[in-house]
Write a protein that holds these residues in place. Structure first.
Motif: not given
Length: 498
Positions: A201, A234, A272-273, A275-276, A281-282, A284-285
């Motif tokens: 993260t 995660l 957590r991330h 940007d997710i 979004e996960l 996408d990453f």
């Protein structure tokens, strides 16, 4: 003159004895005054000096219980019998015992494998085949040869010689090694083993000077041939919903440089991330990292229920199987090799016992099981537990603490204090001196090789040619009534999505 020397010795002895007595009396007086005037500890205030014995024995109690009072199968988190078994495998002394097992077959949850009346002959046995991770979905798929692999342990959480021994031992055994979230160190690369680079993260190792995710750093890491895949963490079983914790005492200048953080300060990554924030979004990453690196990308997470797996499968099927993670590491709530808040370690996230078959079921039902390889993690340190994971539907097993025991860990429970007596999880060079890399390299490889060999032995006793033929009907679980029930009855295989 002959009488003078003894007289001098006697006088010196008396003087030293007097000085020693005065020092002891002075210390007792000092402690008495300190205890009776302090206001934090009731026992010390009411019982100065004597009350210190209470805290002394409380501190040492866990060690007295571990070595003198508890039975071979009574300790937590790992009992003496399990630790001794791992030590024997690591030393290549075999897992043979005499006069019967101390394993409690009638205890609820006990594993019993269904032996075949006609076991597989030596000449009919087959080598357990490797599996390709990311086949047809990335430029550089990863062929994984070993069922048992080294779970992610950061440089920082464990020491330089520990990383060196794990890297070299993993290379010799042909298994992969996870970097943990602390970034890629030179010591991970030193042994030439297959590496799975973890993106935590805090993005340690793939962050820029401002702490943001850096594609440039990601490309630089992917350029290392031995970095075979990337793992997006995660969460971790020991601390779900909380980021990694590395106490400031263990953040050396070298570790700070690798992570991109200040030295000497606690390294606490976000929970957590940033940007997710959802499944869209996960994925996408995942696709972004896979496109940039050309290598397989997976997820590591504990489970608290079925929402995560349901959303993962639904969003993947909406996009197409190409968008799926190449592998999924399911970490049980009983996992955790480093510092973690007790409230989370004790009470948050499902055990691997329930999480693993449920995760596999979701993939089967969605028709994604062949696409997504499953790795089981969480207190899986024995061949029987690894064989159970394969029967549930896992393709591989990760273990951290199993390999820590192979390195010489004695379960001193000091991982977070920088005072590990075996040199595994400390950066005190005096303590690290006891961990001889050459010796521990051999033990790491032995443990991995013997684990794989024993998993195959269990498979052959079940009438299977190799370990990848395990299915749920090959395992029975002891119930509270004392009777056993087939794993395939407890967790029946779901219907496959058409």
């Amino acid at each position: 003159m002959k009488d003078v020397a003894p007289s001098i010795v006697t006088a010196l002895s008396v003087s030293l004895g007097t000085i020693l007595a005065l020092i002891i009396i002075a210390l007792l007086v000092y402690w008495y005054v300190q205890d009776i005037t302090q206001k934090k500890h009731t026992i010390l205030r009411n019982y100065p000096i004597v009350g210190r014995l209470r805290y002394f024995f409380e501190q040492l109690g866990e060690y007295f219980r571990q070595y003198f009072f508890l039975g071979d199968r009574d300790e937590m988190p790992f009992d003496r019998s399990t630790r001794s078994w791992i030590y024997r495998l690591a030393k290549n002394e075999g897992g043979v015992i005499g006069f019967g097992s101390t394993y409690r077959l009638m205890e609820p949850g006990s594993l019993i494998f269904v032996n075949a009346p006609f076991a597989v002959l030596e000449e009919d046995r087959l080598p357990t085949p490797p599996l390709i991770i990311g086949a047809d979905h990335c430029e550089t798929p990863f062929t994984a040869r070993s069922i048992v692999n080294v779970s992610g342990m950061s440089f920082g959480a464990i020491s330089k010689p520990a990383i060196q021994a794990l890297s070299k031992g993993a290379h010799n055994a042909g298994c992969w090694m996870g970097t943990g979230e602390g970034g890629l160190s030179p010591y991970h690369l030193e042994g030439g083993c297959d590496l799975i680079m973890q993106i935590g993260t805090a993005k340690y190792g793939v962050r820029d000077s401002d702490g943001a995710f850096s594609l440039e750093r990601l490309r630089a890491l992917a350029a290392h041939e031995t970095v075979r895949a990337f793992e997006i963490k995660l969460g971790q079983g020991a601390k779900p919903g909380k980021g990694g914790v590395l106490p400031g005492a263990k953040v050396t200048p070298e570790i700070a440089r690798i992570r991109g953080i200040p030295a000497g300060l606690d390294s606490i990554s976000p929970n957590r991330h940033t940007d997710i924030a959802n499944m869209r979004e996960l994925l996408d990453f995942i696709e972004r990292v896979r496109d940039v690196t050309g290598k397989p990308v997976g997820i590591k997470t504990p489970l608290g229920g079925w929402q995560f797996m349901n959303e993962l499968c639904e969003e993947t099927l909406r996009r197409g199987l190409h968008a799926a993670p190449d592998f999924l590491i399911i970490d049980g709530g009983e996992g955790g090799s480093g510092a973690a808040p007790q409230a989370l370690a004790d009470h948050v996230a499902l055990s691997i016992t329930e999480a693993l078959p449920r995760a596999v079921d979701a993939l089967i039902a969605a028709g994604m099981k062949e696409r997504v390889k499953v790795v089981a993690s969480g207190k899986i340190v024995t061949s029987a537990r690894a064989a159970w994971a394969l029967a549930c539907g896992a393709d591989f097993v990760n273990t951290a603490r199993g390999f820590m025991f192979a390195l010489g860990c004695i379960q001193a429970l000091r991982c977070h204090t920088n005072t590990c007596p075996t040199g595994v999880s400390t950066h005190d060079q005096k303590l690290q001196r006891g961990l001889v890399v050459e010796d521990k390299t051999t033990r790491v490889a032995n443990y991995c090789d013997n684990m794989n060999r024993e998993i195959d032995t269990i498979a052959h006793s079940c009438g299977l040619r190799h370990a990848r033929e395990f299915r749920r009907e090959h395992v029975r679980i002891t119930q509270p009534t004392g009777r056993t029930e087939a794993l395939s009855t407890i967790y029946p295989y779901p219907a496959t999505s058409s």
